[in-house]
Enzyme design. Structure first.
Site, mmCIF file in Angstrom:
data_model
loop_
_atom_site.group_PDB
_atom_site.id
_atom_site.type_symbol
_atom_site.label_atom_id
_atom_site.label_comp_id
_atom_site.label_asym_id
_atom_site.label_seq_id
_atom_site.Cartn_x
_atom_site.Cartn_y
_atom_site.Cartn_z
ATOM 1 N N ASP A 1 0.225 7.773 -9.350
ATOM 2 C CA ASP A 1 -0.690 7.471 -10.573
ATOM 3 C C ASP A 1 -1.461 6.230 -10.138
ATOM 4 O O ASP A 1 -1.436 4.929 -10.468
ATOM 5 C CB ASP A 1 0.734 6.827 -11.461
ATOM 6 C CG ASP A 1 0.039 6.229 -12.922
ATOM 7 O OD1 ASP A 1 -1.419 6.248 -13.194
ATOM 8 O OD2 ASP A 1 0.764 5.485 -13.494
ATOM 9 N N SER A 2 -2.770 6.612 -9.636
ATOM 10 C CA SER A 2 -3.543 5.675 -8.984
ATOM 11 C C SER A 2 -4.721 5.609 -9.491
ATOM 12 O O SER A 2 -5.199 6.367 -10.603
ATOM 13 C CB SER A 2 -3.656 5.978 -7.380
ATOM 14 O OG SER A 2 -4.433 7.292 -7.243
ATOM 15 N N ASP B 1 0.779 -1.093 -0.011
ATOM 16 C CA ASP B 1 -0.119 0.063 -0.054
ATOM 17 C C ASP B 1 0.964 1.055 0.141
ATOM 18 O O ASP B 1 1.842 1.557 0.890
ATOM 19 C CB ASP B 1 -0.832 -0.107 1.136
ATOM 20 C CG ASP B 1 -1.774 1.166 1.269
ATOM 21 O OD1 ASP B 1 -1.787 2.092 0.498
ATOM 22 O OD2 ASP B 1 -2.953 0.859 1.995
#
Ligand code: SAM
Length: 273
Positions: free
Chosen positions: A153-154, A136
């Site tokens: 960049d999710s 995470d």
């Protein structure tokens, strides 16, 4: 019979791509992932019903999420990418010849499918400077620091990505950056969800001296108009000229991408948490 992938952009608006076939459908620990072969856009990666990347237009998103922050920094040597498991952001970051790129992707299935179906995007993983951490991103930035550039960049702020758009995370980002570091984050479409863009802008403005929203035009993303937020304690300007090939990015685009339409400016000026 024709096969189509449709993404619902609102209850009453949708975007469709005609597909040749489904290549893969996986329910990972975190999300529902499809890969389709399309007629016009090459292979298509879909997570939880939303387009993540297509072979045809991925260059626009990846060049803009990477080259804007990387060329704002005078000499980025240590780079952190949060999300970005497809490898596209790492591929573009390699063009700046950094010493290390850390990709922190929560879902290893995304990496695996990208290597299999998007070899031109995932080829960054062949470079030994690219280190993959399957964990995470929220936890990773609490424990690691000294990055010149951080790129978030999710997926959009639902599921595992929710915390990547919260104040606590931005504080960790600030601590994880080297002095004068630069962060950039994808912030969704200001056409349908200006609150997403404006929230990131407002929260980062509490922590950094300089924050700007910038835009790019991506055919397969909702409305085509996509936003990013960039923040730094340095002035935000292009400090280096690119010395590599790009298909979308150029110095004029660096400048023009930060010129905002009135509806975006007004929404963010009036935004209150
Ligand atoms: N180009 C994309 C877009 O804007 O639609 C984003 C691409 S990339 C595939 C997004 C990745 O972020 C996904 O693979 C997802 O697993 C990852 N992700 C979501 N939440 C995360 C988190 N908390 N930490 C690390 N990675 C995360």
């Amino acid at each position: 019979m024709e096969l189509w992938f449709d993404e619902m952009h609102t209850r009453n608006a949708r975007f469709g791509l005609r597909i040749k076939r489904e290549l893969e459908h996986v329910r990972s620990k975190y999300q529902d992932i499809h890969v389709f072969e399309t007629y016009d856009y090459g292979n298509l990666l879909v997570i939880d019903g939303t387009v993540q990347t297509t072979e045809r237009d991925e260059f626009i998103y990846h060049e803009m999420i990477v080259h804007v922050p990387m060329l704002t920094h005078p000499n980025p040597k240590r780079v952190l990418i949060i999300g970005g498991g497809d490898g596209g952001a790492a591929r573009e970051a390699l063009k700046h010849d950094p010493n290390e790129i850390h990709v922190v992707e929560i879902d290893e299935k995304v990496v695996e499918l990208s290597k299999k179906y998007f070899p031109n995007i995932a080829r960054a993983y062949d470079d030994k400077r690219v280190k993959l951490h399957v964990e995470d991103g929220i936890e990773f930035v609490k424990k690691n620091a000294g990055f010149d550039v951080i790129i978030v960049d999710s997926t959009d702020p639902v599921g595992p990505a929710t915390g990547l758009f919260e104040e606590e995370f931005y504080k960790s980002i600030k601590n994880a950056l080297s002095p004068n570091g630069v962060v950039a984050q994808q912030c969704g479409t200001p056409f349908y969800h200006p609150e997403e863009t404006c929230k990131a802008y407002a929260l980062l403005s509490k922590l950094f001296k300089n924050v700007k929203i910038y835009l790019a035009y991506i055919p397969t993303y909702p409305s085509g108009m996509w936003s990013f937020v960039i923040a730094s304690d340095m002035e935000i300007k292009e400090r280096r000229k690119k010395s590599f090939e790009t298909k979308y990015y150029n110095s004029e685009i660096y400048e023009s991408s930060m010129v905002l339409p009135n509806f975006v400016k007004e929404h963010c000026e009036n935004y209150r948490e």
